[in-house]
Design a protein around this motif. Structure first.
Motif, short mmCIF file in Angstrom:
data_model
loop_
_atom_site.label_atom_id
_atom_site.label_comp_id
_atom_site.label_asym_id
_atom_site.label_seq_id
_atom_site.Cartn_x
_atom_site.Cartn_y
_atom_site.Cartn_z
N ILE A 101 0.84 -1.20 0.00
CA ILE A 101 0.00 0.00 0.00
C ILE A 101 0.87 1.25 0.00
O ILE A 101 0.59 2.22 -0.73
N ALA A 102 1.95 1.24 0.78
CA ALA A 102 2.87 2.38 0.80
C ALA A 102 3.51 2.59 -0.57
O ALA A 102 3.69 3.73 -1.02
N ALA A 103 3.85 1.50 -1.25
CA ALA A 103 4.44 1.61 -2.58
C ALA A 103 3.43 2.22 -3.56
O ALA A 103 3.79 3.07 -4.38
N GLY A 104 2.18 1.80 -3.47
CA GLY A 104 1.16 2.38 -4.34
C GLY A 104 0.95 3.85 -4.09
O GLY A 104 0.81 4.65 -5.02
N LEU A 130 1.58 9.55 -5.43
CA LEU A 130 1.97 10.90 -5.03
C LEU A 130 3.14 11.42 -5.84
O LEU A 130 3.24 12.62 -6.10
N ALA A 131 4.03 10.53 -6.27
CA ALA A 131 5.16 10.95 -7.10
C ALA A 131 4.71 11.31 -8.51
O ALA A 131 5.45 11.96 -9.25
N PRO A 170 4.48 16.00 -11.07
CA PRO A 170 4.97 16.08 -12.44
C PRO A 170 3.85 16.06 -13.49
O PRO A 170 3.96 16.68 -14.54
N GLY A 171 2.75 15.36 -13.20
CA GLY A 171 1.63 15.35 -14.15
C GLY A 171 1.03 16.73 -14.33
O GLY A 171 0.77 17.18 -15.46
N VAL A 172 0.83 17.43 -13.23
CA VAL A 172 0.30 18.78 -13.30
C VAL A 172 1.31 19.71 -13.97
O VAL A 172 0.96 20.54 -14.82
N GLY A 173 2.58 19.53 -13.61
CA GLY A 173 3.63 20.36 -14.21
C GLY A 173 3.77 20.15 -15.70
O GLY A 173 3.96 21.10 -16.47
N GLY A 210 10.46 8.15 -8.19
CA GLY A 210 9.40 7.70 -7.29
C GLY A 210 9.01 6.27 -7.54
O GLY A 210 8.77 5.49 -6.60
N LEU A 211 8.93 5.88 -8.80
CA LEU A 211 8.62 4.49 -9.14
C LEU A 211 9.71 3.54 -8.67
O LEU A 211 9.43 2.46 -8.16
N ALA A 212 10.97 3.94 -8.81
CA ALA A 212 12.08 3.09 -8.38
C ALA A 212 12.05 2.90 -6.87
O ALA A 212 12.25 1.78 -6.37
#
Length: 81
Positions: free
Chosen positions: A11-14, A19-20, A24-27, A67-69
């Motif tokens: 759950i923390a990884a998800g 959140l990561a 960047p998506g908005v940016g 963030g994915l890593a």
């Protein structure tokens, strides 16, 4: 391994990936919109605007990949095991 700790790690990884990706998506959306607007206002500066916006998009995408890593390492490197 305790199943509760493993579930909490997943759950923390998800959450970490989600959140990561928000910032960047908005940016990236903002950069793309401003680049199109800038090209529409000054078509002769298209090359400079495109180069700068692509470089900015690459840096934003890199933070998402970091963030994915980190999120992919969380379930396997849990300090609570």
């Amino acid at each position: 391994m305790n199943p509760l700790i493993f579930v909490a790690s997943v759950i923390a990884a998800g959450l970490a990936v989600g959140l990561a990706s928000i910032g960047p998506g908005v940016g990236q959306g903002t950069v793309a919109g401003q680049a199109v607007e800038g090209i529409a206002r000054q078509p002769e500066a298209e090359g400079k605007i495109r180069g700068t916006s692509l470089l900015s998009l690459a840096f934003m995408e890199a933070s998402t990949i970091y963030g994915l890593a980190v999120a992919s390492a969380v379930p396997f490197a849990s300090p609570f095991v």
